[in-house]
Design an enzyme around this catalytic site. Structure first.
Site, PDB file in Angstrom:
ATOM      1  N   PHE A  35       0.795  -1.259   0.135  1.00 44.06           N
ATOM      2  CA  PHE A  35       0.084  -0.086   0.006  1.00 44.06           C
ATOM      3  C   PHE A  35       0.782   1.200  -0.057  1.00 44.06           C
ATOM      4  O   PHE A  35       1.956   1.409   0.716  1.00 44.06           O
ATOM      5  CB  PHE A  35      -0.958  -0.026   1.204  1.00 44.06           C
ATOM      6  CG  PHE A  35      -1.929   0.951   1.408  1.00 44.06           C
ATOM      7  CD1 PHE A  35      -3.173   0.734   0.480  1.00 44.06           C
ATOM      8  CD2 PHE A  35      -1.901   2.076   2.118  1.00 44.06           C
ATOM      9  CE1 PHE A  35      -4.201   1.688   0.523  1.00 44.06           C
ATOM     10  CE2 PHE A  35      -2.796   3.134   2.225  1.00 44.06           C
ATOM     11  CZ  PHE A  35      -4.042   2.608   1.294  1.00 44.06           C
TER      12      PHE A  35
ATOM     13  N   TYR B 226     -11.662   1.384   9.758  1.00 45.82           N
ATOM     14  CA  TYR B 226     -12.926   2.009   8.959  1.00 45.82           C
ATOM     15  C   TYR B 226     -13.382   1.180   8.171  1.00 45.82           C
ATOM     16  O   TYR B 226     -14.069   1.369   7.015  1.00 45.82           O
ATOM     17  CB  TYR B 226     -12.744   3.484   8.738  1.00 45.82           C
ATOM     18  CG  TYR B 226     -11.446   3.661   7.864  1.00 45.82           C
ATOM     19  CD1 TYR B 226     -11.250   3.551   6.588  1.00 45.82           C
ATOM     20  CD2 TYR B 226     -10.199   4.409   8.651  1.00 45.82           C
ATOM     21  CE1 TYR B 226      -9.854   3.381   6.186  1.00 45.82           C
ATOM     22  CE2 TYR B 226      -8.974   4.526   8.120  1.00 45.82           C
ATOM     23  CZ  TYR B 226      -8.628   4.325   6.758  1.00 45.82           C
ATOM     24  OH  TYR B 226      -7.657   4.170   6.114  1.00 45.82           O
ATOM     25  N   LYS B 227     -12.518   0.142   7.810  1.00 43.82           N
ATOM     26  CA  LYS B 227     -12.875  -0.888   6.750  1.00 43.82           C
ATOM     27  C   LYS B 227     -13.740  -2.046   7.003  1.00 43.82           C
ATOM     28  O   LYS B 227     -14.886  -1.540   7.368  1.00 43.82           O
ATOM     29  CB  LYS B 227     -11.563  -1.581   6.138  1.00 43.82           C
ATOM     30  CG  LYS B 227     -10.503  -0.416   5.396  1.00 43.82           C
ATOM     31  CD  LYS B 227      -9.249  -0.845   4.985  1.00 43.82           C
ATOM     32  CE  LYS B 227      -8.844   0.542   4.232  1.00 43.82           C
ATOM     33  NZ  LYS B 227      -7.330   0.433   4.317  1.00 43.82           N
TER      34      LYS B 227
ATOM     35  N   ARG C  36     -12.033  -3.211  -7.627  1.00 47.15           N
ATOM     36  CA  ARG C  36     -12.367  -3.983  -6.570  1.00 47.15           C
ATOM     37  C   ARG C  36     -13.322  -4.378  -5.970  1.00 47.15           C
ATOM     38  O   ARG C  36     -14.343  -3.396  -5.953  1.00 47.15           O
ATOM     39  CB  ARG C  36     -11.283  -3.387  -5.384  1.00 47.15           C
ATOM     40  CG  ARG C  36      -9.733  -3.788  -5.424  1.00 47.15           C
ATOM     41  CD  ARG C  36      -9.112  -3.335  -4.253  1.00 47.15           C
ATOM     42  NE  ARG C  36      -9.747  -2.118  -3.449  1.00 47.15           N
ATOM     43  CZ  ARG C  36      -9.307  -1.620  -2.328  1.00 47.15           C
ATOM     44  NH1 ARG C  36      -8.016  -2.015  -1.936  1.00 47.15           N
ATOM     45  NH2 ARG C  36      -9.818  -0.622  -1.859  1.00 47.15           N
TER      46      ARG C  36
ATOM     47  N   ASP D 197       0.899  -4.992   8.262  1.00 51.52           N
ATOM     48  CA  ASP D 197      -0.159  -4.264   8.193  1.00 51.52           C
ATOM     49  C   ASP D 197      -1.506  -5.090   8.080  1.00 51.52           C
ATOM     50  O   ASP D 197      -1.656  -5.919   6.982  1.00 51.52           O
ATOM     51  CB  ASP D 197      -0.070  -3.450   7.012  1.00 51.52           C
ATOM     52  CG  ASP D 197      -1.082  -2.367   6.911  1.00 51.52           C
ATOM     53  OD1 ASP D 197      -2.194  -2.439   7.239  1.00 51.52           O
ATOM     54  OD2 ASP D 197      -0.630  -1.123   6.436  1.00 51.52           O
TER      55      ASP D 197
HETATM   56  C1  LIG Z   1      -6.496   1.446   4.111  1.00 51.30           C
HETATM   57  C2  LIG Z   1      -4.873   1.145   4.426  1.00 51.30           C
HETATM   58  C3  LIG Z   1      -4.058   2.029   4.900  1.00 51.30           C
HETATM   59  C4  LIG Z   1      -4.961   3.331   5.791  1.00 51.30           C
HETATM   60  O1  LIG Z   1      -3.830   4.408   6.370  1.00 51.30           O
HETATM   61  P1  LIG Z   1      -4.651   5.627   6.674  1.00 51.30           P
HETATM   62  O2  LIG Z   1      -3.470   6.050   7.703  1.00 51.30           O
HETATM   63  O3  LIG Z   1      -5.705   5.220   7.526  1.00 51.30           O
HETATM   64  O4  LIG Z   1      -4.924   6.554   5.542  1.00 51.30           O
HETATM   65  C5  LIG Z   1      -2.859   1.548   5.400  1.00 51.30           C
HETATM   66  N1  LIG Z   1      -2.314   0.515   4.805  1.00 51.30           N
HETATM   67  C6  LIG Z   1      -3.176  -0.212   4.153  1.00 51.30           C
HETATM   68  C7  LIG Z   1      -2.569  -1.608   3.819  1.00 51.30           C
HETATM   69  C8  LIG Z   1      -4.410  -0.024   3.927  1.00 51.30           C
HETATM   70  O5  LIG Z   1      -5.124  -0.777   3.327  1.00 51.30           O
END
Ligand SMILES: *Cc1c(COP(=O)(O)O)cnc(C)c1O
Length: 429
Positions: A150, A252-253, A401, A227
């Protein structure tokens, strides 16, 4: 993401084939988690929400709970809320208290190792920096990460490498899959300080073999940071059993905590003493209200907290956790696998003939909660999909997705949404 235009709405509704509709109805009828779908706030005009892996839908209890929190807790208790026990405990203790709930419901982790704090990006920085600093002190100056991780993960590590004079060792991952134990084994060694990987890859949904990669990393004398943003609340995790050192993830997911809800961080109990995160704030200090000189980290996982806990922003998450605790992560994963299998059949039977390619693992054991499909020109169909109430997720260059949140998604919803996608693609052939 662009705003959907309303111009090109075709007049005909899309109807899935009858056999598919029957199969979806049978799967919904047999779904032990079906009752949870009614426990989310409805979205007007939405035919299929296929993006619960980016932003989960709001649990219906959220609005009332936020309202009650504002009126009774914030207005009623005022500053006493930080320290006096209320219905949800003293606010000061929320980082550990909510962290422990996440740990028990979703992480396979014992209490005392998880806190709720910051954003995923910030927590990732803090934990990765702590691990790299410890590595550098021991003569280890390399950080392992994969090229398709990511973006925020890659950027944060690039920043840390520049800050600390460390070197990034990039693993070139297949974007249709993800990082493998063989790839990790090939790059770790006596110079490795940290291996960072996503447990479920944000693009493909690939589930990395966390147990083996963690063991390999330890064999090389390094620390691992997972992560879990696309894993938590979707697939089963066993952080303690796997021997994971560090982990972060967002809420939030699949945890339905709402836009920008705080992140969580995990530090294994026997690593807490030896690691020092870089943002020494008063809320992670021993006796914060002593306001004393100098910083001594609080004992335990509290030491990764920096500033005032994001209490208000955590209220909706409590509703999401209530639901996950009631459903159980094993049942959530079982439904998730059924949803992706159902979707995969539709992709194979009806979308593949339109030039759609699967860029996710076929093996159910390696497949997380979403499926990604690719077709050139995908970006151009998004506006039309949104206008017709079908909301998937788009990722450059041509990836759609399909996020399938087990608590809020029905098989019929998937069936209807993919029928619309089919017709939109078919019309453009
Ligand atoms: C959604 C996501 C994030 C989000 O990071 P934020 O700090 O909340 O913007 C980080 N890493 C991964 C792998 C994600 O899918």
């Amino acid at each position: 993401m662009s705003t959907p235009s309303t111009a090109s709405t075709p007049s005909t509704a899309s109807t899935p084939p009858a056999a598919s509709t029957r199969r979806a109805a049978a799967l919904d009828a047999a779904d032990p988690l079906a009752r949870f779908r009614e426990q989310f706030l409805p979205a007007r005009g939405v035919v299929a929400y296929l993006d619960g892996n980016s932003l989960g839908r709001p649990p219906a209890g959220t609005a009332e709970r936020l309202d009650r929190f504002v009126r009774e807790e914030w207005a009623g208790r005022l500053i006493r809320g930080w320290t006096d026990e209320g219905p949800d405990g003293a606010w000061m203790g929320w980082p550990e208290q909510v962290g422990d709930r996440i740990a028990a419901a979703a992480l396979g982790a014992a209490p005392g190792q998880t806190v709720l704090a910051d954003s995923t990006t910030v927590l990732l920085y803090k934990l990765a920096r702590a691990a790299v600093d410890a590595g550098i002190a021991a003569g280890r100056d390399e950080i392992v990460v994969d090229t398709d991780n990511f973006p925020t993960d890659r950027y944060v590590l690039e920043g840390i490498a520049a800050e600390r004079g460390a070197t990034l060792r990039w693993i070139a991952t297949d974007p249709a899959a993800g990082v493998t134990p063989e790839q990790v084994a090939a790059v770790v060694g006596p110079r490795t300080a940290l291996v960072l990987a996503s447990h479920v890859a944000y693009r493909s949904g690939w589930i990395a073999d966390a147990m083996t990669i963690t063991a390999l990393t330890h064999d090389a004398g390094a620390l691992v940071l997972w992560d879990l943003s696309h894993s938590v609340g979707s697939v089963e995790l066993q952080l303690d059993a796997w021997g994971v050192d560090l982990a972060v993830g967002c809420t939030y997911k699949y945890l339905n905590g709402g836009p920008g809800s705080p992140a969580f961080g995990y530090v294994r109990s026997d690593r807490q003493e030896g690691l020092r995160q870089p943002i020494q704030g008063w809320m992670g200090r021993r006796d914060p209200f002593e306001m004393g000189r100098g910083y001594t980290p609080a004992a335990g996982v509290r030491g990764i907290v920096s500033g005032t806990p994001p209490v208000l922003a955590a209220v909706p998450l409590l509703c999401g956790l209530d639901m996950l605790e009631e459903a159980g992560i094993a049942a959530v994963r079982a439904k998730s696998m059924a949803l992706t299998a159902f979707t995969l059949d539709i992709v194979d039977e009806r979308l593949a003939p339109l030039g759609v390619e699967l860029v996710s693992p076929r093996d159910p054991a390696r497949r997380g909660g979403h499926l990604t499909i690719r077709r050139s020109g995908s970006r151009d169909v998004l506006d039309e999909l949104w206008a017709r109430g079908v909301i998937p997720d788009f990722r450059e260059p041509d990836d759609i997705r399909i996020g399938l949140a087990p608590l809020s998604t029905s098989f019929a919803e998937v069936d209807r949404g993919l029928a619309v996608l089919h017709d939109v693609l078919d019309a453009r052939r």
